[in-house]
Design an enzyme around this catalytic site. Structure first.
Site, PDB file in Angstrom:
ATOM      1  N   CYS A  84      33.628  82.943  16.241  1.00  0.00           N
ATOM      2  CA  CYS A  84      32.715  83.675  16.980  1.00  0.00           C
ATOM      3  C   CYS A  84      33.320  84.362  18.214  1.00  0.00           C
ATOM      4  CB  CYS A  84      31.900  82.566  17.728  1.00  0.00           C
ATOM      5  SG  CYS A  84      30.591  83.217  19.025  1.00  0.00           S
ATOM      6  N   HIS A  85      32.778  85.364  18.777  1.00  0.00           N
ATOM      7  CA  HIS A  85      33.282  86.273  20.073  1.00  0.00           C
ATOM      8  C   HIS A  85      33.834  85.246  21.143  1.00  0.00           C
ATOM      9  CE1 HIS A  85      33.577  90.163  22.090  1.00  0.00           C
ATOM     10  NE2 HIS A  85      34.063  89.388  22.864  1.00  0.00           N
ATOM     11  N   THR A  86      33.060  83.948  21.433  1.00  0.00           N
ATOM     12  CA  THR A  86      33.624  83.115  22.518  1.00  0.00           C
ATOM     13  C   THR A  86      35.071  82.542  21.978  1.00  0.00           C
ATOM     14  OG1 THR A  86      31.535  82.653  22.663  1.00  0.00           O
ATOM     15  CG2 THR A  86      32.852  81.073  23.664  1.00  0.00           C
ATOM     16  N   HIS A 121      34.286  76.843  16.659  1.00  0.00           N
ATOM     17  CA  HIS A 121      33.054  75.713  16.998  1.00  0.00           C
ATOM     18  C   HIS A 121      31.782  76.246  15.981  1.00  0.00           C
ATOM     19  CE1 HIS A 121      32.653  79.640  19.315  1.00  0.00           C
ATOM     20  NE2 HIS A 121      31.239  79.672  19.234  1.00  0.00           N
ATOM     21  N   GLU A 122      32.053  76.995  15.117  1.00  0.00           N
ATOM     22  CA  GLU A 122      30.741  77.313  14.170  1.00  0.00           C
ATOM     23  C   GLU A 122      31.195  76.834  12.729  1.00  0.00           C
ATOM     24  OE1 GLU A 122      28.672  81.483  15.148  1.00  0.00           O
ATOM     25  OE2 GLU A 122      30.155  81.720  13.313  1.00  0.00           O
ATOM     26  N   CYS A 163      22.050  63.939  22.760  1.00  0.00           N
ATOM     27  CA  CYS A 163      22.412  62.302  22.789  1.00  0.00           C
ATOM     28  C   CYS A 163      20.929  61.668  22.822  1.00  0.00           C
ATOM     29  CB  CYS A 163      23.290  62.060  24.040  1.00  0.00           C
ATOM     30  SG  CYS A 163      22.234  61.956  25.482  1.00  0.00           S
ATOM     31  N   CYS A 218      20.374  60.871  27.914  1.00  0.00           N
ATOM     32  CA  CYS A 218      20.793  61.265  29.071  1.00  0.00           C
ATOM     33  C   CYS A 218      19.610  61.928  29.898  1.00  0.00           C
ATOM     34  CB  CYS A 218      21.758  62.395  28.962  1.00  0.00           C
ATOM     35  SG  CYS A 218      21.582  63.943  28.395  1.00  0.00           S
ATOM     36  N   CYS A 220      18.499  65.612  28.164  1.00  0.00           N
ATOM     37  CA  CYS A 220      17.797  65.329  26.730  1.00  0.00           C
ATOM     38  C   CYS A 220      16.366  64.560  27.245  1.00  0.00           C
ATOM     39  CB  CYS A 220      18.448  64.284  26.021  1.00  0.00           C
ATOM     40  SG  CYS A 220      19.926  65.082  25.190  1.00  0.00           S
ATOM     41  N   CYS A 230      22.567  68.844  27.150  1.00  0.00           N
ATOM     42  CA  CYS A 230      22.811  67.526  27.000  1.00  0.00           C
ATOM     43  C   CYS A 230      24.006  67.241  27.930  1.00  0.00           C
ATOM     44  CB  CYS A 230      23.211  67.008  25.627  1.00  0.00           C
ATOM     45  SG  CYS A 230      23.714  65.313  25.417  1.00  0.00           S
ATOM     46  N   ARG A 240      29.689  66.093  28.596  1.00  0.00           N
ATOM     47  CA  ARG A 240      30.052  67.441  28.690  1.00  0.00           C
ATOM     48  C   ARG A 240      31.464  67.705  29.596  1.00  0.00           C
ATOM     49  NH1 ARG A 240      31.847  71.503  29.521  1.00  0.00           N
ATOM     50  NH2 ARG A 240      31.207  73.721  29.634  1.00  0.00           N
ATOM     51  N   CYS A 243      26.676  78.542  15.417  1.00  0.00           N
ATOM     52  CA  CYS A 243      26.742  79.070  16.896  1.00  0.00           C
ATOM     53  C   CYS A 243      25.634  80.380  16.823  1.00  0.00           C
ATOM     54  CB  CYS A 243      27.876  79.670  17.381  1.00  0.00           C
ATOM     55  SG  CYS A 243      27.926  80.160  18.980  1.00  0.00           S
ATOM     56  N   ARG A 299      30.322  88.920  11.021  1.00  0.00           N
ATOM     57  CA  ARG A 299      31.079  87.517  11.030  1.00  0.00           C
ATOM     58  C   ARG A 299      32.033  87.388   9.943  1.00  0.00           C
ATOM     59  NH1 ARG A 299      30.024  86.286  15.477  1.00  0.00           N
ATOM     60  NH2 ARG A 299      29.481  84.078  16.078  1.00  0.00           N
TER      61      ARG A 299
HETATM   62  P1  NAD Z   1      30.588  91.029  19.073  1.00  0.00           P
HETATM   63  O1  NAD Z   1      31.837  91.445  19.407  1.00  0.00           O
HETATM   64  O2  NAD Z   1      30.283  90.531  17.629  1.00  0.00           O
HETATM   65  O3  NAD Z   1      29.410  92.061  19.605  1.00  0.00           O
HETATM   66  C1  NAD Z   1      29.331  92.644  20.628  1.00  0.00           C
HETATM   67  C2  NAD Z   1      28.544  93.937  20.797  1.00  0.00           C
HETATM   68  O4  NAD Z   1      28.158  94.483  21.943  1.00  0.00           O
HETATM   69  C3  NAD Z   1      29.471  95.135  19.779  1.00  0.00           C
HETATM   70  O5  NAD Z   1      28.639  95.401  18.773  1.00  0.00           O
HETATM   71  C4  NAD Z   1      29.671  95.836  20.843  1.00  0.00           C
HETATM   72  O6  NAD Z   1      29.969  97.276  20.337  1.00  0.00           O
HETATM   73  C5  NAD Z   1      28.805  95.980  21.860  1.00  0.00           C
HETATM   74  N1  NAD Z   1      28.919  96.383  23.216  1.00  0.00           N
HETATM   75  C6  NAD Z   1      30.109  96.229  23.824  1.00  0.00           C
HETATM   76  N2  NAD Z   1      29.973  96.826  25.130  1.00  0.00           N
HETATM   77  C7  NAD Z   1      28.709  97.199  25.172  1.00  0.00           C
HETATM   78  C8  NAD Z   1      27.872  97.931  26.244  1.00  0.00           C
HETATM   79  N3  NAD Z   1      28.608  98.195  27.485  1.00  0.00           N
HETATM   80  N4  NAD Z   1      26.912  98.431  25.828  1.00  0.00           N
HETATM   81  C9  NAD Z   1      26.209  98.418  24.754  1.00  0.00           C
HETATM   82  N5  NAD Z   1      26.908  97.465  23.852  1.00  0.00           N
HETATM   83  C10 NAD Z   1      28.040  97.000  24.009  1.00  0.00           C
HETATM   84  O7  NAD Z   1      30.018  89.588  19.805  1.00  0.00           O
HETATM   85  P2  NAD Z   1      28.980  88.551  19.490  1.00  0.00           P
HETATM   86  O8  NAD Z   1      29.627  87.574  18.660  1.00  0.00           O
HETATM   87  O9  NAD Z   1      27.811  89.310  19.309  1.00  0.00           O
HETATM   88  O10 NAD Z   1      28.599  87.953  20.975  1.00  0.00           O
HETATM   89  C11 NAD Z   1      28.398  88.483  21.894  1.00  0.00           C
HETATM   90  C12 NAD Z   1      28.355  87.620  23.157  1.00  0.00           C
HETATM   91  O11 NAD Z   1      27.686  86.649  23.246  1.00  0.00           O
HETATM   92  C13 NAD Z   1      29.847  87.414  23.506  1.00  0.00           C
HETATM   93  O12 NAD Z   1      30.073  87.502  25.134  1.00  0.00           O
HETATM   94  C14 NAD Z   1      29.956  85.807  23.199  1.00  0.00           C
HETATM   95  O13 NAD Z   1      30.788  85.277  23.834  1.00  0.00           O
HETATM   96  C15 NAD Z   1      28.577  85.366  23.563  1.00  0.00           C
HETATM   97  N6  NAD Z   1      27.830  84.046  23.015  1.00  0.00           N
HETATM   98  C16 NAD Z   1      26.985  83.423  23.757  1.00  0.00           C
HETATM   99  C17 NAD Z   1      26.311  82.375  23.340  1.00  0.00           C
HETATM  100  C18 NAD Z   1      25.715  81.428  24.155  1.00  0.00           C
HETATM  101  O14 NAD Z   1      25.326  80.273  23.698  1.00  0.00           O
HETATM  102  N7  NAD Z   1      25.100  81.819  25.355  1.00  0.00           N
HETATM  103  C19 NAD Z   1      26.761  81.949  22.143  1.00  0.00           C
HETATM  104  C20 NAD Z   1      27.577  82.648  21.350  1.00  0.00           C
HETATM  105  C21 NAD Z   1      28.152  83.855  21.658  1.00  0.00           C
HETATM  106  N1  AHE Z   2      33.526  77.897  29.461  1.00  0.00           N
HETATM  107  C1  AHE Z   2      33.030  78.977  29.862  1.00  0.00           C
HETATM  108  C2  AHE Z   2      31.816  79.543  29.536  1.00  0.00           C
HETATM  109  C3  AHE Z   2      31.681  79.471  28.007  1.00  0.00           C
HETATM  110  C4  AHE Z   2      30.032  79.200  27.465  1.00  0.00           C
HETATM  111  O1  AHE Z   2      28.969  79.775  28.523  1.00  0.00           O
HETATM  112  N2  AHE Z   2      29.685  78.789  26.242  1.00  0.00           N
HETATM  113  C5  AHE Z   2      28.465  78.715  26.071  1.00  0.00           C
HETATM  114  C6  AHE Z   2      28.271  78.812  24.577  1.00  0.00           C
HETATM  115  S1  AHE Z   2      29.114  80.262  23.936  1.00  0.00           S
HETATM  116  C7  AHE Z   2      29.256  79.831  22.176  1.00  0.00           C
HETATM  117  O2  AHE Z   2      29.751  80.843  21.619  1.00  0.00           O
HETATM  118  C8  AHE Z   2      27.852  77.402  26.389  1.00  0.00           C
HETATM  119  O3  AHE Z   2      27.128  76.673  25.682  1.00  0.00           O
HETATM  120  N3  AHE Z   2      27.490  77.174  27.681  1.00  0.00           N
HETATM  121  C9  AHE Z   2      27.243  75.998  28.253  1.00  0.00           C
HETATM  122  C10 AHE Z   2      28.068  75.001  28.417  1.00  0.00           C
HETATM  123  O4  AHE Z   2      27.737  73.827  28.833  1.00  0.00           O
HETATM  124  O5  AHE Z   2      29.394  75.145  28.196  1.00  0.00           O
HETATM  125  C11 AHE Z   2      33.089  79.176  31.529  1.00  0.00           C
HETATM  126  O6  AHE Z   2      32.682  80.265  31.953  1.00  0.00           O
HETATM  127  O7  AHE Z   2      33.539  78.321  32.277  1.00  0.00           O
HETATM  128 ZN    ZN Z   3      29.952  80.842  19.574  1.00  0.00          ZN
END
Ligand code: NAD
Ligand code: AHE
Ligand code: ZN
Length: 375
Positions: A40-42, A62-63, A92, A95, A98, A106, A110, A169, A370
Site C-alpha cells: 500500500c502507499h502507506t 498491513h494488507e 475488540c 472498549c 467499539c 478501536c 492503539r 486495506c 496494486r
Molecule cells: P497511489 O500512489 O496508488 O495513488 C495516488 C494517485 O494520486 C496517483 O494516481 C497519482 O497520480 C494521483 N495524484 C497525486 N497527486 C495528485 C494531485 N495533485 N492531483 C490529482 N491526483 C494526484 O496511492 P493509494 O494507494 O491509492 O493511496 C492514496 C492515499 O491514501 C495515500 O496517501 C495513502 O497513504 C492513503 N491511504 C489511507 C488510508 C486510510 O485508511 N485513510 C488507507 C489506505 C491508504
Molecule cells: N501514523 C500516521 C498516520 C497514518 C494513518 O493515518 N494511518 C491510517 C491507515 S492508512 C492505511 O493505509 C489509520 O488507520 N489511521 C488511524 C490510526 O489510528 O492510525 C501519523 O500521521 O501519525
Molecule cells: Zn494501506
C-alpha cells in the site's frame, strides 16, 4: 522460529530480505502464516520517513491474508487452519470506542501498536537477538507474523489469498469511505481526487451505491482508462486546467435547475493537502461532504476559508473506510466472491518476496495499481 521477512532497517532505504526470528503467540495472540500481502502507499509513506509514527528497524506490511498456524492461551474465536485477514484497525467489541458504535477506531491496543509493539509492550520479531518492531500491528512483509486475536478477521476458505489480501486495506478503505463514512445515496454526484489503489476502490464503491456522476481527477492521463473501467463518468487532469481547477469542477457538476454546482461528495485519495483543500471547495454549498482518505506527511496542515464550512460544506476523515474489521471484512470478502465488487484487474503485479522493492519502484513510477507479494 526462523521466518523470511523484508526488513525496513532505515528510512529511505530499500527493504532487506533476510531471515529473522519470530517468537510464538502469547496470551490472546495468534500466529499466522501470511500467504500474500499487498503493498500500500502507506507502507511507502512510512518507509520514506514521512510518518511521524515510523519506527526502524521494523517489518512493514498491513494488507495481508493467511492461515492461523498457532493460537496462544485464552484465544477463543480462532483455531489452527482458519483463514484470516489481519486488521490494522482491530475490533475488540469492548472498549469505549467499539461500544459507542460511533467509530471503527478501536482503542484497545492503539498505543502499543503505534510504538511497534504487541499489547504486552514487547516484540515477537528479532534479528540475532536485537528487537525488530511490528508495524500497524500487522507486519505482513514476513511469511509468518503474530497478531492479537482482536486484530484478525476470520474469512471464508474458498477465497483466494492473493486477491483478498487487498481487502486488508485498499478495497475496504475505498468502498468503506463511500458506504460507511460518506453514506453516499443513489443518484449522487461525486469527485474522486487520485485514481490509485484507493481512489479506484472509491469509484467502484460509488458505482455500487448508484452514484450518477463520478468525476475522477488525476495528474496521470493513464488513469482515465482505469477510472472508466470501474465506473468513472468524467475525467479531469488538473495539469490541463491550471489554477481554475475548483471553478471548473464546480461548473462541471452543475445539474438541472440547480446552477450552484459542486459535488455532493468529494474524496481525497492523494495525501496532498493542497488537493484536500480543492476537494473541500469543490463540494456543493450547503451540503457537500469532503472525505479525507489520503495520509499526509509529518508537519503537513490543511487550510481553507472558514466561510467554506459556514456555508455548509463538511470536512470528514476516514481510516480503514470506517469498517469494523471483524464484522465487515468477511462481508466484503463475500461481495468479492459473489461478483459484487472487482479486485482482480486492480492487482497489476504479482511478485515474490525477493522482488518486493520492485513493487515500491512500480508505485513510484505510477505503473502499478496494486502489487501483491505471494509467499
Ligand atoms: P497511489 O500512489 O496508488 O495513488 C495516488 C494517485 O494520486 C496517483 O494516481 C497519482 O497520480 C494521483 N495524484 C497525486 N497527486 C495528485 C494531485 N495533485 N492531483 C490529482 N491526483 C494526484 O496511492 P493509494 O494507494 O491509492 O493511496 C492514496 C492515499 O491514501 C495515500 O496517501 C495513502 O497513504 C492513503 N491511504 C489511507 C488510508 C486510510 O485508511 N485513510 C488507507 C489506505 C491508504
Ligand atoms: N501514523 C500516521 C498516520 C497514518 C494513518 O493515518 N494511518 C491510517 C491507515 S492508512 C492505511 O493505509 C489509520 O488507520 N489511521 C488511524 C490510526 O489510528 O492510525 C501519523 O500521521 O501519525
Ligand atoms: Zn494501506
Amino acid at each position: 522460529m526462523d521466518v523470511r521477512a523484508a526488513v525496513a532497517f532505515e528510512a529511505g532505504k530499500p527493504l532487506e530480505i533476510t531471515t529473522v526470528q519470530l517468537d510464538g503467540p502469547k496470551e490472546g495472540e495468534v500466529m499466522v502464516e501470511v500467504k500474500a500481502t499487498g503493498i500500500c502507499h502507506t507502507d511507502e509513506f512510512t518507509l520514506s520517513g514521512a510518518d511521524p509514527e515510523g519506527i526502524f528497524p521494523s517489518i512493514l506490511g498491513h494488507e495481508g491474508a493467511g492461515v492461523v498456524v498457532e493460537v496462544g492461551p485464552g484465544v477463543t474465536s480462532l483455531k489452527t487452519g482458519d483463514h484470516v485477514i489481519p486488521l490494522y484497525t482491530p475490533e475488540c467489541r469492548q472498549c469505549p470506542s467499539c461500544l459507542s458504535q460511533k467509530t471503527n477506531l478501536c482503542t484497545a491496543i492503539r498505543s502499543t501498536q503505534g510504538q511497534g509493539l504487541m499489547p504486552d509492550g514487547t516484540s515477537r520479531f528479532s534479528l540475532n537477538g536485537e528487537r525488530l518492531h511490528h508495524y500497524m500491528g500487522t507486519s505482513t512483509f514476513a511469511n509468518f507474523t503474530v497478531l492479537p486475536e482482536i486484530a484478525l478477521a476470520k474469512v471464508r476458505e474458498d477465497a483466494p489469498f492473493d486477491k483478498i489480501c487487498y481487502i486488508g486495506c485498499g478495497v475496504t478503505t475505498g468502498i468503506g469511505a463511500v458506504v460507511n463514512t460518506a453514506k453516499v445515496e443513489p443518484g449522487a454526484t461525486a469527485i474522486v481526487f487520485g485514481l490509485g489503489g484507493i481512489g479506484l476502490n472509491v469509484i467502484q464503491g460509488l458505482r455500487l451505491v448508484g452514484a450518477d456522476m463520478i468525476v475522477g481527477v488525476d495528474l496521470n492521463n493513464a488513469k482515465k482508462e482505469w477510472g472508466e473501467r470501474f465506473g468513472m463518468t468524467h475525467f479531469v487532469n488538473p495539469k490541463e486546467i491550471g489554477e481554475e481547477l475548483v471553478p471548473y469542477l464546480v461548473d462541471l457538476t452543475k445539474r438541472g435547475a440547480d446552477q450552484i454546482g459542486g459535488a455532493d461528495y468529494t474524496f481525497d485519495c492523494t495525501g496532498n493537502v493542497t488537493v484536500m483543500r480543492q476537494a473541500l471547495e469543490a463540494c456543493h454549498r450547503g451540503w457537500g461532504q469532503s472525505i479525507v482518505i489520503g495520509v499526509a506527511p509529518a508537519g503537513a496542515e490543511i487550510s481553507t476559508r472558514p466561510f467554506q464550512l459556514v456555508t455548509g460544506r463538511v470536512w470528514k476523515g476516514t481510516a480503514f473506510g470506517g469498517a469494523r474489521g471483524r464484522t465487515d471484512v468477511p462481508r466484503i470478502v463475500d461481495w468479492y466472491m459473489d461478483g459484487k465488487i472487482e479486485i482482480d484487474p486492480m492487482i497489476t503485479h504479482t511478485l515474490a518476496l525477493d522482488e518486493i522493492n520492485k513493487g515500491f519502484d512500480l508505485m513510484h513510477a505510477g505503473q502499478s495499481i496494486r502489487s501483491v507479494v505471494v509467499y
